[in-house]
Design an enzyme around this catalytic site. Structure first.
Site, short mmCIF file in Angstrom:
data_model
loop_
_atom_site.label_atom_id
_atom_site.label_comp_id
_atom_site.label_asym_id
_atom_site.label_seq_id
_atom_site.Cartn_x
_atom_site.Cartn_y
_atom_site.Cartn_z
N GLU A 222 9.98 -0.96 -3.61
CA GLU A 222 8.78 -1.61 -4.52
C GLU A 222 9.04 -1.11 -5.75
O GLU A 222 8.48 -1.73 -6.66
CB GLU A 222 7.67 -1.29 -3.89
CG GLU A 222 6.40 -2.02 -4.67
CD GLU A 222 5.08 -2.21 -3.85
OE1 GLU A 222 4.22 -2.76 -4.31
OE2 GLU A 222 5.21 -1.64 -2.69
N LYS A 341 28.67 -21.77 2.39
CA LYS A 341 29.84 -21.04 2.47
C LYS A 341 30.76 -21.93 3.02
O LYS A 341 30.70 -21.94 4.36
CB LYS A 341 29.78 -19.63 2.65
CG LYS A 341 28.91 -18.80 1.87
CD LYS A 341 28.65 -17.42 2.44
CE LYS A 341 27.89 -16.46 1.89
NZ LYS A 341 27.73 -15.26 2.46
#
Length: 432
Positions: A222, A341
């Site tokens: 955070e 991908k």
């Protein structure tokens, strides 16, 4: 046959930026067009991805692919010579129709490299850009790009499974009128971020532009989120640049007690605690995209997160570019975007099937250049009108995006904020 007739298919083990070998395929046509493509393994690899062929043994730490390269010439080339490189589906079906034993011998890395090389050879033989070969006249949207910010897995105890550099953080540049403007904003915020990292004593960035955060610099991620938000404010792009986070949570998930360990802070977390943390992050910081927030088979938690937050939730290990896994997730509302991908699933044709399935279910598609795609990832993005791309606002791939933007001229469109998935963003301003 036409000048797009395939006359040779060659394979070679090559070095990659991953610092382990990759397999390169080179497809040449009768008219002299050549397509080259490299396939390599990623850092975070989902268990549901197509299996690669490795040499094993002590050389290259067991990750050599000389056998896969030989298989391209000994097994695939005889079957593909004489076929039309412009017939992508036909070529891919030949490779996919190999009997099970042969397909395992060849490996998903060989098939993926050849499939992508055929795509490039087909475009060159037709004399058109790769993005046009993929998307035709509909190829016009450039995706929301970003710049890498931070990584580092050891700051709170490391990973449960294989070593990793996750979670990775990026600045995503979305509220702009063109890709070139977004690119410049990314360059500006990246300069300020480098200053912020230097101020913390963390320098230099790695080869990819990520700053690896060592243990002891932050008590929790955070603090990192606050620093990223502050950097955006200092750059003058508040509300225009946001944060993307690739959690790669599988690396931190302990199946024995079903807790996530060493992620975000030192405290082990249940899935309920992870969910609460994500909701807090989205509410208090400028998050736009969260990728792989939960264990790869936890569809329910991915769906619950979509219900509780209003941003783009991307499935990578969750979906592995696989149409079957995406269909299952879409039925549950798990995530609202899928990472693309090609070598997770094997062929261009299967990838495009997944793309169309995603769009039919209202999901976004976010390509990622991490498996050897190189500059071609820009053409993939524009060819499928992708909503966003992993990073690529600056650098070599960005050059290709800027070149495409110039080629398209007045036809070029920037996906922008409205292209992102999630209730926070307006409904999409274009259809596929």
């Amino acid at each position: 046959m036409s000048k797009s007739e395939i006359v040779s298919v060659k394979g070679m083990q090559v070095f990659t930026w991953r610092h382990h070998p990759g397999v390169e395929a080179v497809v040449t046509t009768k008219g002299g067009a050549e397509g080259r493509a490299v396939c390599t393994a990623g850092i975070s690899t989902g268990t549901h991805e197509v299996k690669f062929s490795y040499d094993g043994g002590s050389r290259w730490d067991g990750l050599g692919v000389e056998g896969a390269a030989r298989a391209i010439e000994e097994i695939l080339e005889p079957r593909l010579v004489g076929m039309d490189a412009a017939d992508q589906y036909g070529v891919d079906q030949v490779m996919l129709s190999l009997e099970k034993e042969r397909k395992e011998q060849v490996g998903g890395n060989s098939i993926a490299a050849v499939s992508a090389a055929v795509l490039k050879a087909g475009a060159k033989s037709l004399g058109i850009p790769l993005y046009q070969h993929i998307g035709g006249i509909n190829a016009m949207y450039l995706p929301v790009p970003g710049v890498p910010a931070a990584a580092g897995h050891e700051r709170y105890g490391g990973c449960v499974t294989t070593p990793d550099t996750k979670p990775t953080y990026s600045f995503m540049c979305h509220d702009f009128s063109s890709f070139s403007e977004a690119s410049y904003a990314g360059w500006e915020v990246q300069k300020l971020w480098e200053e912020a990292m230097k101020g913390k004593g963390i320098y230099p960035p790695d080869y990819y532009g990520l700053f690896s955060i060592p243990k002891g610099y932050f008590c929790s991620d955070e603090e990192l989120w606050e620093l990223m938000a502050d950097t955006i404010r200092k750059a003058g792009y508040e509300g225009r640049i946001g944060i993307q986070m690739d959690v790669a949570s599988d690396c931190y998930y302990d199946k024995t007690d079903q807790k996530y360990k060493g992620i975000f802070d030192p405290k082990p977390k249940t899935k309920e605690e992870m969910l609460k943390l994500y909701v807090h992050a989205v509410k208090n910081y400028p998050f736009l995209i969260i990728e792989d927030p939960f264990f790869e088979d936890d569809y329910e938690s991915h769906a619950e997160l979509v219900r509780q937050v209003d941003i783009q939730i991307v499935g990578d290990d969750l979906f592995t570019t696989n149409p079957r896994r995406l269909a299952h997730g879409a039925a549950m509302g798990a995530a609202n975007a899928v990472l693309l991908k090609v070598n997770q699933v094997g062929t261009i044709s299967e990838t495009m099937e997944m793309v169309q399935l995603a769009y039919r279910n209202g999901y976004g598609v976010m390509p990622c250049e991490s498996r050897g795609e190189g500059e071609a990832i820009a053409d993939y993005c524009v060819g499928i009108n992708a909503c966003a791309v992993r990073e690529m606002a600056v650098g070599i791939v960005a050059n290709r995006f800027l070149e495409i933007e110039r080629e398209l001229g007045t036809k070029a469109r920037f996906t922008g904020t409205k292209g992102l998935r999630g209730r926070r963003f307006s409904p999409r301003n274009h259809e596929y």
